[in-house]
Design a protein around this motif. Structure first.
Motif, short mmCIF file in Angstrom:
data_model
loop_
_atom_site.label_atom_id
_atom_site.label_comp_id
_atom_site.label_asym_id
_atom_site.label_seq_id
_atom_site.Cartn_x
_atom_site.Cartn_y
_atom_site.Cartn_z
N MET A 1 12.27 -1.99 -9.33
CA MET A 1 11.14 -2.88 -9.51
C MET A 1 10.77 -3.60 -8.20
O MET A 1 9.62 -3.93 -8.00
CB MET A 1 11.43 -3.92 -10.59
CG MET A 1 11.52 -3.33 -11.99
SD MET A 1 10.03 -2.45 -12.48
CE MET A 1 8.93 -3.80 -12.69
N ARG A 2 11.72 -3.80 -7.31
CA ARG A 2 11.40 -4.47 -6.06
C ARG A 2 10.47 -3.64 -5.20
O ARG A 2 9.73 -4.17 -4.40
CB ARG A 2 12.67 -4.77 -5.27
CG ARG A 2 13.51 -5.87 -5.88
CD ARG A 2 14.71 -6.13 -5.04
NE ARG A 2 15.62 -4.99 -5.13
CZ ARG A 2 16.53 -4.68 -4.23
NH1 ARG A 2 16.65 -5.40 -3.14
NH2 ARG A 2 17.31 -3.65 -4.38
N ARG A 3 10.49 -2.36 -5.36
CA ARG A 3 9.70 -1.46 -4.52
C ARG A 3 8.47 -0.92 -5.24
O ARG A 3 7.89 0.08 -4.82
CB ARG A 3 10.56 -0.30 -4.04
CG ARG A 3 11.70 -0.77 -3.19
CD ARG A 3 12.50 0.37 -2.69
NE ARG A 3 13.69 -0.15 -2.03
CZ ARG A 3 14.83 0.47 -1.95
NH1 ARG A 3 14.97 1.66 -2.48
NH2 ARG A 3 15.84 -0.07 -1.33
N ALA A 4 8.07 -1.54 -6.28
CA ALA A 4 6.96 -1.03 -7.09
C ALA A 4 5.66 -0.96 -6.30
O ALA A 4 4.85 -0.07 -6.52
CB ALA A 4 6.77 -1.89 -8.33
N ASN A 5 5.42 -1.86 -5.36
CA ASN A 5 4.17 -1.88 -4.59
C ASN A 5 4.33 -1.26 -3.22
O ASN A 5 3.40 -1.28 -2.42
CB ASN A 5 3.67 -3.31 -4.45
CG ASN A 5 3.22 -3.88 -5.77
OD1 ASN A 5 2.58 -3.18 -6.54
ND2 ASN A 5 3.57 -5.12 -6.04
N HIS A 6 5.48 -0.72 -2.92
CA HIS A 6 5.75 -0.20 -1.58
C HIS A 6 4.90 1.01 -1.22
O HIS A 6 4.45 1.15 -0.09
CB HIS A 6 7.24 0.16 -1.48
CG HIS A 6 7.62 0.74 -0.17
ND1 HIS A 6 7.66 0.00 0.99
CD2 HIS A 6 7.95 2.00 0.19
CE1 HIS A 6 8.01 0.78 1.99
NE2 HIS A 6 8.20 2.00 1.53
N ASP A 7 4.67 1.90 -2.16
CA ASP A 7 3.99 3.16 -1.86
C ASP A 7 2.50 3.15 -2.14
O ASP A 7 1.84 4.16 -1.95
CB ASP A 7 4.65 4.30 -2.65
CG ASP A 7 6.06 4.56 -2.18
OD1 ASP A 7 6.33 4.38 -0.98
OD2 ASP A 7 6.90 4.95 -3.01
N LYS A 8 1.95 2.04 -2.57
CA LYS A 8 0.52 1.98 -2.85
C LYS A 8 -0.27 1.98 -1.54
O LYS A 8 0.11 1.35 -0.57
CB LYS A 8 0.16 0.73 -3.64
CG LYS A 8 0.67 0.78 -5.06
CD LYS A 8 0.21 -0.41 -5.83
CE LYS A 8 0.73 -0.33 -7.25
NZ LYS A 8 0.35 -1.52 -8.01
N VAL A 9 -1.37 2.70 -1.52
CA VAL A 9 -2.23 2.78 -0.34
C VAL A 9 -3.59 2.20 -0.71
O VAL A 9 -4.18 2.58 -1.73
CB VAL A 9 -2.39 4.24 0.13
CG1 VAL A 9 -3.33 4.32 1.30
CG2 VAL A 9 -1.04 4.82 0.48
N ALA A 10 -4.08 1.28 0.10
CA ALA A 10 -5.39 0.67 -0.16
C ALA A 10 -6.50 1.61 0.31
O ALA A 10 -6.35 2.32 1.31
CB ALA A 10 -5.50 -0.65 0.58
N ALA A 11 -7.61 1.60 -0.39
CA ALA A 11 -8.76 2.39 0.00
C ALA A 11 -9.38 1.79 1.26
O ALA A 11 -9.39 0.57 1.43
CB ALA A 11 -9.80 2.40 -1.12
N PRO A 12 -9.89 2.61 2.18
CA PRO A 12 -10.48 2.07 3.41
C PRO A 12 -11.77 1.29 3.11
O PRO A 12 -12.50 1.61 2.18
CB PRO A 12 -10.79 3.31 4.24
CG PRO A 12 -10.88 4.42 3.26
CD PRO A 12 -9.95 4.06 2.15
#
Length: 51
Positions: A1-12
């Motif tokens: 759960m600590r890494r849940a947002n680690h791999d998300k990529v924001a749209a340019p």
């Protein structure tokens, strides 16, 4: 759960060119017309041939 947002990529971020209205990435020369910061950086012939 600590890494849940680690791999998300924001749209340019995409904005409309002030000169021609084409959608482009901010702080980059417009590929459609060759303008940046209110002035002509590339002439239209160079902009089309490099794409």
């Amino acid at each position: 759960m600590r890494r849940a947002n680690h791999d998300k990529v924001a749209a340019p971020t995409i904005v409309a060119c002030a000169n021609c209205g084409a959608m482009t990435v901010p702080h980059r020369v417009c590929e459609a017309c060759g303008h940046y910061g209110g002035r002509q950086v590339k002439d239209k012939g160079q902009a089309e041939s490099e794409s």
